[in-house]
Scaffold this motif. Structure first.
Motif, PDB file in Angstrom:
ATOM      1  N   THR A 140       0.661  -0.979   0.184  1.00 19.20           N
ATOM      2  CA  THR A 140       0.002   0.461  -0.106  1.00 19.20           C
ATOM      3  C   THR A 140       1.113   1.154  -0.261  1.00 19.20           C
ATOM      4  N   ALA A 141       2.386   0.887   0.607  1.00 16.29           N
ATOM      5  CA  ALA A 141       3.424   2.177   0.184  1.00 16.29           C
ATOM      6  C   ALA A 141       3.245   3.305  -0.915  1.00 16.29           C
ATOM      7  N   ALA A 142       3.138   1.868  -1.579  1.00 13.38           N
ATOM      8  CA  ALA A 142       3.582   1.776  -3.161  1.00 13.38           C
ATOM      9  C   ALA A 142       3.215   2.472  -4.389  1.00 13.38           C
ATOM     10  N   ILE A 143       1.336   1.730  -3.852  1.00 10.88           N
ATOM     11  CA  ILE A 143       0.674   1.752  -4.377  1.00 10.88           C
ATOM     12  C   ILE A 143      -0.657   3.096  -3.812  1.00 10.88           C
ATOM     13  N   PHE A 144      -0.307   3.849  -3.243  1.00  9.74           N
ATOM     14  CA  PHE A 144      -1.222   4.760  -2.891  1.00  9.74           C
ATOM     15  C   PHE A 144      -0.747   6.054  -3.076  1.00  9.74           C
ATOM     16  N   THR A 145      -0.843   6.516  -4.377  1.00 11.75           N
ATOM     17  CA  THR A 145      -0.816   7.383  -4.970  1.00 11.75           C
ATOM     18  C   THR A 145      -2.086   7.878  -5.913  1.00 11.75           C
ATOM     19  N   PRO A 146      -1.962   8.984  -5.851  1.00  9.02           N
ATOM     20  CA  PRO A 146      -3.294   9.662  -7.408  1.00  9.02           C
ATOM     21  C   PRO A 146      -3.082   9.378  -8.825  1.00  9.02           C
ATOM     22  N   GLU A 147      -1.463   8.884  -9.059  1.00  9.37           N
ATOM     23  CA  GLU A 147      -0.822   8.247  -9.758  1.00  9.37           C
ATOM     24  C   GLU A 147      -1.492   7.028 -10.445  1.00  9.37           C
ATOM     25  N   ASN A 196     -10.188 -11.263  -2.137  1.00  8.85           N
ATOM     26  CA  ASN A 196     -11.042 -10.663  -1.108  1.00  8.85           C
ATOM     27  C   ASN A 196     -10.337  -9.767  -0.191  1.00  8.85           C
ATOM     28  N   LEU A 197      -9.318 -10.582   0.667  1.00  9.55           N
ATOM     29  CA  LEU A 197      -8.533  -9.386   1.284  1.00  9.55           C
ATOM     30  C   LEU A 197      -7.892  -8.417   0.758  1.00  9.55           C
ATOM     31  N   HIS A 198      -6.872  -8.810  -0.251  1.00 12.43           N
ATOM     32  CA  HIS A 198      -6.042  -7.884  -1.040  1.00 12.43           C
ATOM     33  C   HIS A 198      -7.362  -6.710  -1.616  1.00 12.43           C
ATOM     34  N   GLY A 199      -8.257  -7.295  -1.790  1.00  7.89           N
ATOM     35  CA  GLY A 199      -9.076  -5.580  -2.543  1.00  7.89           C
ATOM     36  C   GLY A 199      -9.677  -4.709  -1.280  1.00  7.89           C
ATOM     37  N   SER A 200     -10.120  -5.462   0.053  1.00  7.36           N
ATOM     38  CA  SER A 200     -10.370  -4.593   0.930  1.00  7.36           C
ATOM     39  C   SER A 200      -9.289  -3.453   1.281  1.00  7.36           C
ATOM     40  N   LEU A 201      -8.137  -3.788   0.880  1.00  6.75           N
ATOM     41  CA  LEU A 201      -7.006  -2.707   1.600  1.00  6.75           C
ATOM     42  C   LEU A 201      -6.262  -2.156   0.159  1.00  6.75           C
ATOM     43  N   VAL A 202      -7.393  -2.804  -1.182  1.00  8.37           N
ATOM     44  CA  VAL A 202      -7.179  -1.582  -1.926  1.00  8.37           C
ATOM     45  C   VAL A 202      -7.952  -0.506  -1.722  1.00  8.37           C
ATOM     46  N   TYR A 203      -8.819  -1.091  -1.268  1.00 11.12           N
ATOM     47  CA  TYR A 203     -10.300   0.649  -1.648  1.00 11.12           C
ATOM     48  C   TYR A 203      -9.522   1.568  -0.108  1.00 11.12           C
ATOM     49  N   LEU A 204      -9.021   0.845   0.034  1.00 13.87           N
ATOM     50  CA  LEU A 204      -9.007   2.315   1.121  1.00 13.87           C
ATOM     51  C   LEU A 204      -7.713   3.405   0.580  1.00 13.87           C
ATOM     52  N   GLY A 205      -7.013   2.922  -0.264  1.00 16.77           N
ATOM     53  CA  GLY A 205      -6.781   3.593  -1.820  1.00 16.77           C
ATOM     54  C   GLY A 205      -7.329   4.541  -2.266  1.00 16.77           C
ATOM     55  N   ILE A 206      -8.474   3.400  -3.250  1.00 17.77           N
ATOM     56  CA  ILE A 206      -9.741   3.632  -3.726  1.00 17.77           C
ATOM     57  C   ILE A 206     -10.511   4.991  -2.898  1.00 17.77           C
ATOM     58  N   ARG A 207     -11.145   4.823  -1.309  1.00 18.54           N
ATOM     59  CA  ARG A 207     -11.263   5.577  -0.973  1.00 18.54           C
ATOM     60  C   ARG A 207     -10.745   7.301  -0.918  1.00 18.54           C
ATOM     61  N   ARG A 208      -9.683   7.348  -0.928  1.00 17.00           N
ATOM     62  CA  ARG A 208      -9.016   8.220  -0.892  1.00 17.00           C
ATOM     63  C   ARG A 208      -8.690   9.396  -1.490  1.00 17.00           C
ATOM     64  N   PHE A 209      -8.250   8.335  -2.735  1.00 16.30           N
ATOM     65  CA  PHE A 209      -7.740   9.270  -4.109  1.00 16.30           C
ATOM     66  C   PHE A 209      -8.588   9.105  -4.936  1.00 16.30           C
ATOM     67  N   ILE A 210     -10.178   8.166  -5.703  1.00 14.84           N
ATOM     68  CA  ILE A 210     -10.805   8.299  -6.211  1.00 14.84           C
ATOM     69  C   ILE A 210     -12.187   9.398  -5.312  1.00 14.84           C
ATOM     70  N   TYR A 211     -12.722   8.742  -4.186  1.00 12.05           N
ATOM     71  CA  TYR A 211     -14.103   9.505  -4.071  1.00 12.05           C
ATOM     72  C   TYR A 211     -13.810  10.745  -2.948  1.00 12.05           C
ATOM     73  N   ARG A 212     -12.509  10.661  -2.473  1.00 10.75           N
ATOM     74  CA  ARG A 212     -11.659  12.034  -1.685  1.00 10.75           C
ATOM     75  C   ARG A 212     -12.692  11.985  -0.882  1.00 10.75           C
ATOM     76  N   LEU A 213     -12.494  10.118   0.164  1.00 10.43           N
ATOM     77  CA  LEU A 213     -13.375  10.276   1.313  1.00 10.43           C
ATOM     78  C   LEU A 213     -11.728  10.386   2.413  1.00 10.43           C
ATOM     79  N   PRO A 214     -12.519  10.925   3.497  1.00 12.31           N
ATOM     80  CA  PRO A 214     -11.609  10.666   4.495  1.00 12.31           C
ATOM     81  C   PRO A 214     -11.207   9.574   5.167  1.00 12.31           C
TER      82      PRO A 214
END
Length: 196
Positions: free
Chosen positions: A98-105, A156-174
C-alpha cells in the motif's frame, strides 16, 4: 502558453515526459489527446513521438513506470520467510504494497484504464496474482492452524485493503493517513476466519 523548453539529456527528457504523462493521464484519463500532454510537458508533439512512437507505446511506458516498477521482488522473499509468523509476514507485505500504490497516479490511472477496457489492468492483476498473491496463498496454506484459503479469499483481502486507496484518491473521502492499523486489523480478521 507553452513553457520554455530546456535542453535535457535524452534519458532525462524521457523521464520528464513519463512523469508528465503519468500525472496527465491520472487527471485527464487515457483518452486525453497527446497534443495536450505535449503542451503540459513543455515539448512539441513531434518530440513526444520521437521518444514514444505511438500513444500505445507511451501508455505501455507509463504502465511499466507506475505499476510494474513499484513491485519489489524482495517482498516475495519476505512473504516466504517461515521463520517469521504468518500474521507478521502478511501485514508487512500489505504495509509495503500500500505504501507503493497509494498515490493519485496509481489509483486514478488504474480506474481510468479499467473504465476504458484497457488490457493494462488485466495484465497487472495477472502479474500481481502470479508473483505475490498465489505465493501468499501457499504460505497461508502451509501455516500451522490455518485452513488453506481459496484464491478468491486472498483476492478479497487484497481488494479490501486496496479500497482504502480508492476511498482516498478516487472518492476523496477521509481515510487514515497511516494505513498500518487498518491493515493489521484486516489481516487479523482474515486469519481468524482461516482458523475457524
Amino acid at each position: 502558453m507553452t513553457p520554455p523548453r530546456r535542453r535535457l539529456p535524452p534519458e532525462e527528457r524521457r523521464r520528464a515526459i513519463l512523469d508528465a504523462a503519468a500525472a496527465f493521464f491520472a487527471e485527464e484519463g487515457l483518452d486525453a489527446p497527446t497534443r495536450d500532454l505535449a503542451r503540459r510537458a513543455g515539448v512539441t508533439q513531434a518530440l513526444l513521438y520521437r521518444y514514444f512512437p505511438s500513444k500505445a507505446a507511451l501508455l505501455e511506458a507509463v504502465f511499466e513506470r507506475v505499476y510494474l516498477n513499484r513491485l519489489d521482488p524482495a517482498w516475495l522473499d519476505a512473504l516466504r520467510d517461515r521463520a517469521v509468523p504468518i500474521e507478521a509476514r502478511v501485514t508487512a507485505f500489505y504495509e509495503a504494497y500500500t505504501a507503493a500504490i497509494f498515490t493519485p497516479e496509481w489509483m486514478r490511472i488504474f480506474m481510468w484504464a479499467g473504465l476504458a477496457g484497457e488490457e493494462l489492468n488485466r495484465r497487472y492483476l495477472e502479474h500481481l496474482g502470479a508473483a505475490f498473491l498465489r505465493p501468499l496463498a501457499e504460505e497461508l496454506a502451509a501455516a500451522p492452524g490455518l485452513r488453506a484459503p481459496e484464491m478468491e479469499d486472498v483476492w478479497n483481502l487484497h481488494g479490501s485493503l486496496v479500497y482504502l486507496g480508492i476511498r482516498r484518491f478516487i472518492y476523496r473521502l477521509p481515510t487514515p493517513q497511516d494505513a498500518r492499523r487498518p491493515i493489521a486489523r484486516a489481516v487479523a480478521r482474515f486469519l481468524a476466519g482461516l482458523r475457524a
